[in-house]
Design a protein around this motif. Sequence first.
Motif, PDB file in Angstrom:
ATOM      1  N   ARG A 109       0.845  -1.202   0.000  1.00 33.00           N
ATOM      2  CA  ARG A 109       0.000   0.000   0.000  1.00 33.00           C
ATOM      3  C   ARG A 109       0.883   1.257   0.000  1.00 33.00           C
ATOM      4  O   ARG A 109       1.057   1.895  -1.020  1.00 33.00           O
ATOM      5  N   ASP A 110       1.524   1.577   1.104  1.00 33.79           N
ATOM      6  CA  ASP A 110       2.352   2.795   1.132  1.00 33.79           C
ATOM      7  C   ASP A 110       3.568   2.623   0.218  1.00 33.79           C
ATOM      8  O   ASP A 110       3.998   3.563  -0.443  1.00 33.79           O
ATOM      9  N   HIS A 131       7.897   7.796   8.560  1.00 33.67           N
ATOM     10  CA  HIS A 131       8.496   8.048   7.244  1.00 33.67           C
ATOM     11  C   HIS A 131       9.924   8.537   7.432  1.00 33.67           C
ATOM     12  O   HIS A 131      10.302   9.039   8.487  1.00 33.67           O
ATOM     13  N   HIS A 152       4.084   4.460  12.595  1.00 34.91           N
ATOM     14  CA  HIS A 152       4.109   4.451  11.117  1.00 34.91           C
ATOM     15  C   HIS A 152       5.003   5.635  10.742  1.00 34.91           C
ATOM     16  O   HIS A 152       4.545   6.772  10.675  1.00 34.91           O
ATOM     17  N   ASN A 178       9.558   4.475   3.916  1.00 31.05           N
ATOM     18  CA  ASN A 178       9.005   4.138   5.236  1.00 31.05           C
ATOM     19  C   ASN A 178      10.073   3.408   6.056  1.00 31.05           C
ATOM     20  O   ASN A 178      11.122   3.053   5.535  1.00 31.05           O
TER      21      ASN A 178
HETATM   22 ZN    ZN Z   1       2.579   6.533   5.256  1.00 29.54          ZN
END
Ligand code: ZN
Length: 499
Positions: A14-15, A205, A203, A239
């Motif tokens: 997804r990301d 980055h 989560h 990420n």
């Molecule tokens: Zn993200």
Amino acid sequence: MDRNRVYIFDTTLRDGEQVPGCQLNTVEKIQVAKALEALGVDVIEAGFPVSSPGDFNSVREISKAVTWPTICALTRAVEKDIDVAADALKYAKHGRIHTGIGTSDYHIRYKFNSTREEILERAVKAVKYARKYVDDVEFYAEDAGRTDNEYLARVVEAVIKAGATVVNIPDTTGYCLPEEFGAKIKYLMEHVDGIDNAIISTHCHNDLGMATANTMAGLLNGARQAEVTINGVGERAGNTSLEEVAMILKSHNEIPLKTNINTTRIYPTSRMVSNLMNMPVQPNKAIVGKNAFAHSSGIHQDGVLKNAQTYEIIDPKDIGLDENSIVLTARSGHAALKYRLEVLGVKLSDEKLDKVYQDFLRLADKKKEISDEDILMLAGADRTHDHHVKVDWLQATSGIGMKPVASIGLDISGEKFEAAATGNGPVDAAIKAVRQIIKRPVTLTEFTIQGVSKGSDDTCKVHVQVESEGRSYYGFGINTDIVTASIESYLDAINKIRN
Ligand code: ZN
Ligand code: KIV
């Protein structure tokens, strides 16, 4: 619940997949999802179903293909998104809806033109709505890294009360310092009523290179889920990398936290993802980079030969990297290739394996030793079957004291074209010859050429980005001949424009 268990939530699909040029088709996503299952991840974020029919289909197909991990689908705090996500998750054995909204004042004011109270209400409403479909609902407070802690605590408390089972605290912009992020998680652990009824998730980055440090700070302060991607792929600087968090927790015995990751699957999974996404792993990348275990200084080599622990904090075997990985040659049989691919996490149909084996033999004729990277490339290299524009033949000459020149024959939907051009090198000449045939305005905006392993007989990978009518297209090519790889890559991008 074991308080020392850290849940690994993988968002590569997804990301990670949001990165331009890294898009995978459904079959490839299923391949990655199965590798993630074998790796032992707890949650696979399989896509954002409302965003496209392709994402919807991938979430649905991954839900059918994978048994053990929870399958998660992303939504905005919008009822329609949640309806679509629930539909996509219909076949999941364990399905989770991941809904959320921006909570920083930047998001509230500029993105939503709203107020803190209104955003809090929307968050609660979305969680309650998602709970009508599934028992497992994760809420994300987008830009939590820049959200005022007191307000964030109110939001977290309200969504847990509304039924959120997991609350994600993303450092969306990768801005936080580790101390600050750790303090944020600690603040939530200490100030939110009912915090024990949910798992707090990180989560992070990597915009300032602190994603892993921030994730670790979060875990050390009470978070028990880490959202990560393989090789740290993700938008902008990416990420948090799964392999970094897993190996930190495995190596630091003084930290009591443990994951379910089978670390020996890290290297094969890393290579599979890099190969399928056409996203090279930077050579000095921690854990999975080509140089991560390569000692070049004499002092280090001497130390490692006497006792590996003098300079190595991780046994390469722990990540599935065995020193005998370069074993295949022109004399290797079909079974050896099949075995090696399986070790690397790739299972092919008999028909596809036969084709890869033929390509393998051709490559082995040109290269003495075939590396893991080479065979992973070959396994994913059949990218041209649906191309309208194909190379019939290509000839390029270059040298000292002469002008580089290339001639090319293209087959465009069955029609034959030929052209020749000079350039400042053979690649430039060949691309100019292609441009004479394909007349549409196309600008080459990026060109990266990289050897797969080492040696003058190495295979080279070429990634290009071209722009046409305001849109970007990515291409990939692989060959032992750099001019051929460059043209394959250029045409791969051109074919996407036509599609
Ligand atoms: Zn993200
Ligand atoms: O970075 C972020 O905030 C996200 C959320 C959508 C979870 O990816």
